[in-house]
Design a protein around this motif. Structure first.
Motif, PDB file in Angstrom:
ATOM      1  N   THR A  30       0.796  -1.235   0.000  1.00 27.57           N
ATOM      2  CA  THR A  30       0.000   0.000   0.000  1.00 27.57           C
ATOM      3  C   THR A  30       0.820   1.272   0.000  1.00 27.57           C
ATOM      4  N   GLY A  31       2.098   1.177   0.367  1.00 25.86           N
ATOM      5  CA  GLY A  31       2.934   2.369   0.445  1.00 25.86           C
ATOM      6  C   GLY A  31       2.738   3.176   1.705  1.00 25.86           C
ATOM      7  N   LYS A  32       1.981   2.645   2.663  1.00 27.18           N
ATOM      8  CA  LYS A  32       1.751   3.355   3.925  1.00 27.18           C
ATOM      9  C   LYS A  32       1.691   2.352   5.063  1.00 27.18           C
ATOM     10  N   ALA A  33       1.834   2.869   6.287  1.00 22.28           N
ATOM     11  CA  ALA A  33       1.786   2.005   7.466  1.00 22.28           C
ATOM     12  C   ALA A  33       0.344   1.616   7.782  1.00 22.28           C
ATOM     13  N   PRO A  34       0.135   0.418   8.345  1.00 21.72           N
ATOM     14  CA  PRO A  34      -1.218   0.052   8.765  1.00 21.72           C
ATOM     15  C   PRO A  34      -1.694   0.987   9.876  1.00 21.72           C
ATOM     16  N   ASP A  55      -1.172 -18.164  23.021  1.00 17.75           N
ATOM     17  CA  ASP A  55      -1.284 -19.315  22.128  1.00 17.75           C
ATOM     18  C   ASP A  55      -1.204 -18.918  20.660  1.00 17.75           C
ATOM     19  N   ASP A  56      -1.430 -17.644  20.368  1.00 13.00           N
ATOM     20  CA  ASP A  56      -1.394 -17.188  18.989  1.00 13.00           C
ATOM     21  C   ASP A  56      -1.178 -15.680  18.962  1.00 13.00           C
ATOM     22  N   VAL A  57      -1.103 -15.144  17.756  1.00 12.66           N
ATOM     23  CA  VAL A  57      -1.089 -13.702  17.575  1.00 12.66           C
ATOM     24  C   VAL A  57      -2.534 -13.315  17.281  1.00 12.66           C
ATOM     25  N   ASP A  58      -3.136 -12.599  18.201  1.00 10.98           N
ATOM     26  CA  ASP A  58      -4.568 -12.317  18.166  1.00 10.98           C
ATOM     27  C   ASP A  58      -4.763 -10.818  18.002  1.00 10.98           C
ATOM     28  N   LEU A  59      -5.323 -10.393  16.858  1.00  5.87           N
ATOM     29  CA  LEU A  59      -5.411  -8.977  16.521  1.00  5.87           C
ATOM     30  C   LEU A  59      -6.817  -8.572  16.105  1.00  5.87           C
ATOM     31  N   TYR A  60      -7.111  -7.293  16.339  1.00  4.00           N
ATOM     32  CA  TYR A  60      -8.277  -6.655  15.720  1.00  4.00           C
ATOM     33  C   TYR A  60      -7.773  -5.655  14.700  1.00  4.00           C
ATOM     34  N   SER A  61      -8.352  -5.687  13.508  1.00  5.46           N
ATOM     35  CA  SER A  61      -8.110  -4.666  12.494  1.00  5.46           C
ATOM     36  C   SER A  61      -9.299  -4.652  11.553  1.00  5.46           C
ATOM     37  N   PRO A  62      -9.791  -3.473  11.203  1.00  7.86           N
ATOM     38  CA  PRO A  62     -10.910  -3.401  10.256  1.00  7.86           C
ATOM     39  C   PRO A  62     -10.459  -3.463   8.798  1.00  7.86           C
ATOM     40  N   ASP A  63      -9.151  -3.633   8.585  1.00  9.03           N
ATOM     41  CA  ASP A  63      -8.575  -3.557   7.247  1.00  9.03           C
ATOM     42  C   ASP A  63      -8.491  -4.949   6.605  1.00  9.03           C
ATOM     43  N   PRO A  64      -9.218  -5.199   5.502  1.00 11.27           N
ATOM     44  CA  PRO A  64      -9.167  -6.527   4.865  1.00 11.27           C
ATOM     45  C   PRO A  64      -7.788  -6.889   4.325  1.00 11.27           C
ATOM     46  N   VAL A  65      -6.964  -5.884   4.023  1.00  3.20           N
ATOM     47  CA  VAL A  65      -5.609  -6.172   3.562  1.00  3.20           C
ATOM     48  C   VAL A  65      -4.807  -6.847   4.679  1.00  3.20           C
ATOM     49  N   VAL A  67      -6.059  -8.712   7.033  1.00  6.85           N
ATOM     50  CA  VAL A  67      -6.565 -10.088   7.166  1.00  6.85           C
ATOM     51  C   VAL A  67      -5.868 -11.003   6.173  1.00  6.85           C
ATOM     52  N   LYS A  68      -5.726 -10.547   4.943  1.00  7.20           N
ATOM     53  CA  LYS A  68      -5.049 -11.350   3.918  1.00  7.20           C
ATOM     54  C   LYS A  68      -3.573 -11.551   4.267  1.00  7.20           C
ATOM     55  N   ILE A  69      -2.914 -10.488   4.703  1.00  7.72           N
ATOM     56  CA  ILE A  69      -1.498 -10.585   5.068  1.00  7.72           C
ATOM     57  C   ILE A  69      -1.320 -11.540   6.241  1.00  7.72           C
ATOM     58  N   ALA A  70      -2.256 -11.519   7.184  1.00  8.74           N
ATOM     59  CA  ALA A  70      -2.163 -12.407   8.347  1.00  8.74           C
ATOM     60  C   ALA A  70      -2.138 -13.867   7.914  1.00  8.74           C
ATOM     61  N   ARG A  71      -2.947 -14.216   6.925  1.00 11.29           N
ATOM     62  CA  ARG A  71      -2.943 -15.596   6.430  1.00 11.29           C
ATOM     63  C   ARG A  71      -1.584 -15.960   5.843  1.00 11.29           C
ATOM     64  N   ASP A  72      -1.005 -15.012   5.106  1.00 14.65           N
ATOM     65  CA  ASP A  72       0.303 -15.268   4.499  1.00 14.65           C
ATOM     66  C   ASP A  72       1.385 -15.427   5.565  1.00 14.65           C
ATOM     67  N   VAL A  73       1.340 -14.569   6.588  1.00 15.03           N
ATOM     68  CA  VAL A  73       2.334 -14.640   7.667  1.00 15.03           C
ATOM     69  C   VAL A  73       2.173 -15.937   8.440  1.00 15.03           C
ATOM     70  N   VAL A  81      -1.964 -16.824  13.366  1.00 14.71           N
ATOM     71  CA  VAL A  81      -2.204 -15.385  13.381  1.00 14.71           C
ATOM     72  C   VAL A  81      -3.682 -15.187  13.100  1.00 14.71           C
ATOM     73  N   ASP A  82      -4.399 -14.710  14.100  1.00 20.27           N
ATOM     74  CA  ASP A  82      -5.854 -14.583  14.009  1.00 20.27           C
ATOM     75  C   ASP A  82      -6.227 -13.107  14.018  1.00 20.27           C
ATOM     76  N   VAL A  83      -6.809 -12.628  12.928  1.00 19.39           N
ATOM     77  CA  VAL A  83      -7.248 -11.231  12.840  1.00 19.39           C
ATOM     78  C   VAL A  83      -8.757 -11.197  12.705  1.00 19.39           C
ATOM     79  N   THR A  84      -9.416 -10.445  13.576  1.00 17.06           N
ATOM     80  CA  THR A  84     -10.859 -10.265  13.477  1.00 17.06           C
ATOM     81  C   THR A  84     -11.155  -8.838  13.046  1.00 17.06           C
ATOM     82  N   MET A  85     -12.170  -8.680  12.219  1.00  9.37           N
ATOM     83  CA  MET A  85     -12.634  -7.366  11.796  1.00  9.37           C
ATOM     84  C   MET A  85     -13.886  -6.954  12.567  1.00  9.37           C
TER      85      MET A  85
END
Length: 224
Positions: A30-34, A55-65, A67-73, A81-85
């Motif tokens: 994206t060229g910018k920080a989350p 037990d995991d990396v548990d995050l909240y973020s409303p950003d779908p990007v 969520v996708k990056i979390a799956r890759d990581v 790595v669990d991200v909830t929106m």
């Protein structure tokens, strides 16, 4: 069965490195920080120093990007790595002001950008975990309470009360008061409501205090 090391050794250092990795990938895309990376659950407990690991990396973020990056990581790192929106982190209780409630715990530099690593406040963590009805969450409550106070937890849930329909949050308030008593090892008294607005206390007399009859008459005179 023994858990893989990746499930028992996600401490603060590893949390930070995971977020660094996610941030670098985000900046590359994206060229910018989350903007919003908020640790919740066990990850937030670890960042607050209440637990040594999560037990995991548990995050909240409303950003779908994110969520996708979390799956890759997760795929490349080998640990969850669990991200909830969603703002209802567990169950039906919404934390509508989650971004305002979160505390910036650490700042890191990634690719020339400053990234804030935030965590859910300890008061909100207590309330959320008091309403999951899971024994493993109940076990965390004394440690969480040790980082705050009964008065501040009650103040925090009074702010949530203002944002939610009464019929949806009454049960959460009652559960929180019950779990505060268990975690503190004592009965809640009228003095514990000193940080709660009188108008909200008046509403609680009609609903919540039915579950705690000894509080109702005390609350009516708490500011007399």
């Amino acid at each position: 069965m023994t858990k893989p090391d990746s499930l028992i050794q996600v401490g603060c250092d590893r949390l930070v490195e995971c977020i660094r990795d996610m941030s670098a990938r985000y900046i590359a895309k994206t060229g910018k920080a989350p903007r919003t990376l908020i640790l919740v659950g066990g990850s937030a407990l670890a960042m607050h120093g209440i637990r040594e690991t999560s037990d995991d990396v548990d995050l909240y973020s409303p950003d779908p990007v994110i969520v996708k990056i979390a799956r890759d990581v997760e795929a490349s790192s080998g640990f969850p790595v669990d991200v909830t929106m969603k703002k209802n982190l567990w169950g039906d209780l919404n934390i509508r002001d989650i971004e305002e409630d979160a505390l910036v715990m650490k700042q890191i530099e990634v690719g020339g950008h400053t990234v804030d690593i935030a965590a859910l406040s300890v008061e909100t963590l207590f309330i959320v975990k008091a309403n999951t009805f899971r024994e493993k969450d109940r076990d965390d409550l004394p440690g969480i309470l040790g980082k705050t106070s009964i008065e501040r937890v009650l103040e925090r849930i009074s702010h949530l009360w203002e944002k939610e329909p009464a019929h949806e949050i009454e049960i959460a308030v009652s559960n929180t008061i019950s779990e505060l008593q268990l975690a503190a090892g004592r009965t809640i008294t009228r003095d514990d409501f000193i940080r709660v607005d009188e108008e909200i206390v008046s509403e609680w007399r009609e609903t919540v205090f039915q579950d705690f009859p000894w509080l109702a008459p005390a609350a009516m005179s708490m500011r007399a």
